[in-house]
Scaffold this motif. Sequence first.
Motif, PDB file in Angstrom:
ATOM      1  N   ALA A 211      -4.289  -2.344  -5.539  1.00 38.90           N
ATOM      2  CA  ALA A 211      -4.051  -2.112  -4.115  1.00 38.90           C
ATOM      3  C   ALA A 211      -5.345  -2.211  -3.315  1.00 38.90           C
ATOM      4  O   ALA A 211      -5.390  -2.869  -2.263  1.00 38.90           O
TER       5      ALA A 211
ATOM      6  N   ARG B 115       5.267   0.245  -9.312  1.00 38.39           N
ATOM      7  CA  ARG B 115       4.245   0.957  -8.540  1.00 38.39           C
ATOM      8  C   ARG B 115       2.900   0.276  -8.779  1.00 38.39           C
ATOM      9  O   ARG B 115       2.369   0.340  -9.887  1.00 38.39           O
TER      10      ARG B 115
ATOM     11  N   TRP C  50       2.404   1.806  -3.331  1.00 36.34           N
ATOM     12  CA  TRP C  50       1.420   2.321  -4.284  1.00 36.34           C
ATOM     13  C   TRP C  50       1.296   3.833  -4.166  1.00 36.34           C
ATOM     14  O   TRP C  50       1.352   4.563  -5.148  1.00 36.34           O
ATOM     15  N   ASP C  51       1.149   4.335  -2.918  1.00 38.14           N
ATOM     16  CA  ASP C  51       0.879   5.747  -2.724  1.00 38.14           C
ATOM     17  C   ASP C  51       1.272   6.130  -1.298  1.00 38.14           C
ATOM     18  O   ASP C  51       1.120   5.323  -0.373  1.00 38.14           O
TER      19      ASP C  51
ATOM     20  N   LYS D  50      -4.017   1.527  -8.453  1.00 33.30           N
ATOM     21  CA  LYS D  50      -5.035   1.782  -7.432  1.00 33.30           C
ATOM     22  C   LYS D  50      -5.991   0.602  -7.300  1.00 33.30           C
ATOM     23  O   LYS D  50      -6.284   0.150  -6.184  1.00 33.30           O
TER      24      LYS D  50
ATOM     25  N   LEU E 217       0.824  -1.218   0.000  1.00 35.24           N
ATOM     26  CA  LEU E 217       0.000   0.000   0.000  1.00 35.24           C
ATOM     27  C   LEU E 217       0.855   1.263   0.000  1.00 35.24           C
ATOM     28  O   LEU E 217       0.521   2.239  -0.668  1.00 35.24           O
ATOM     29  N   SER E 218       1.959   1.258   0.747  1.00 34.72           N
ATOM     30  CA  SER E 218       2.814   2.444   0.762  1.00 34.72           C
ATOM     31  C   SER E 218       3.662   2.561  -0.491  1.00 34.72           C
ATOM     32  O   SER E 218       4.074   3.663  -0.863  1.00 34.72           O
TER      33      SER E 218
ATOM     34  N   ARG F 291      -6.189   5.545   2.127  1.00 30.07           N
ATOM     35  CA  ARG F 291      -7.084   5.430   0.971  1.00 30.07           C
ATOM     36  C   ARG F 291      -7.691   4.037   0.854  1.00 30.07           C
ATOM     37  O   ARG F 291      -8.834   3.875   0.413  1.00 30.07           O
ATOM     38  N   ALA F 292      -6.942   3.014   1.248  1.00 28.81           N
ATOM     39  CA  ALA F 292      -7.435   1.637   1.118  1.00 28.81           C
ATOM     40  C   ALA F 292      -8.117   1.138   2.385  1.00 28.81           C
ATOM     41  O   ALA F 292      -8.808   0.115   2.348  1.00 28.81           O
TER      42      ALA F 292
ATOM     43  N   ARG G 204       6.157   4.289   4.588  1.00 23.83           N
ATOM     44  CA  ARG G 204       5.839   5.661   4.181  1.00 23.83           C
ATOM     45  C   ARG G 204       6.871   6.649   4.709  1.00 23.83           C
ATOM     46  O   ARG G 204       7.347   7.517   3.970  1.00 23.83           O
TER      47      ARG G 204
ATOM     48  N   GLU H 149      -0.269   7.955   0.637  1.00 21.52           N
ATOM     49  CA  GLU H 149      -1.494   7.871   1.432  1.00 21.52           C
ATOM     50  C   GLU H 149      -2.216   6.556   1.153  1.00 21.52           C
ATOM     51  O   GLU H 149      -3.443   6.470   1.284  1.00 21.52           O
ATOM     52  N   GLY H 150      -1.450   5.549   0.776  1.00 19.23           N
ATOM     53  CA  GLY H 150      -2.049   4.280   0.372  1.00 19.23           C
ATOM     54  C   GLY H 150      -2.900   3.630   1.447  1.00 19.23           C
ATOM     55  O   GLY H 150      -4.019   3.179   1.171  1.00 19.23           O
TER      56      GLY H 150
END
Length: 202
Positions: A115, A109, A59-60, A112, A56-57, A66-67, A163, A62-63
């Motif tokens: 993830a 990466r 990916w983004d 969305k 998740l991190s 967001r998930a 993160r 704020e992964g």
Amino acid sequence: MKRIGIAATALIGAGPAAAHSFDTGADAYNQMVEGTGVVLTDPGLLIPILALGILLSLWDAEGLPRAWPFYLLGQIAGVIVASVVGPWITTVFIALGIVIAALAALLPRPTKSLAIGLAALTGVGALAVGLEGHGLFELSVFIHLGLILGVNIAVALPAGAARVALDKVAAPWMRIGWRVASSWLGAILVLYLAFEMTGGLS
């Protein structure tokens, strides 16, 4: 590889992947602690969730936030799923963990949709494994809360660590380092799955 083998041996030796028994006579606090402890001490349950946190991190930044709603919805569904599945769900969840770890390691990466989908599936699987062998709401609400707390701690710690590290060090090697860490988790799960399928954990 030697380090992976040593770590896997230690984790595999932690105990068999079987239905979890709970002390329903304990007080509310101890029931919550027991539920949380099941997640944090069962490698077949814990490691797939750790791999998800890293993915998740990657990916983004704020992964996880967001998930997280999808992860929580998955956990709610997992409570229901647990009442209709058998011991095979543990094997399926370990296999899911291998997929998650491999994708985190191989994809530069994650997308969305990937993830969020994996977060939801992991939420379902984690609670299904934690409650497998017990009927719907057969256990107390405090055991359920403890399990939910455990699976959320387990995903938050690696996601938060990844993160912070990725924010502090923008160099490409830092992302690569977390992808390597995910590959180690996947390797441990492969060994764990092999032992389980050959009866090495029974």
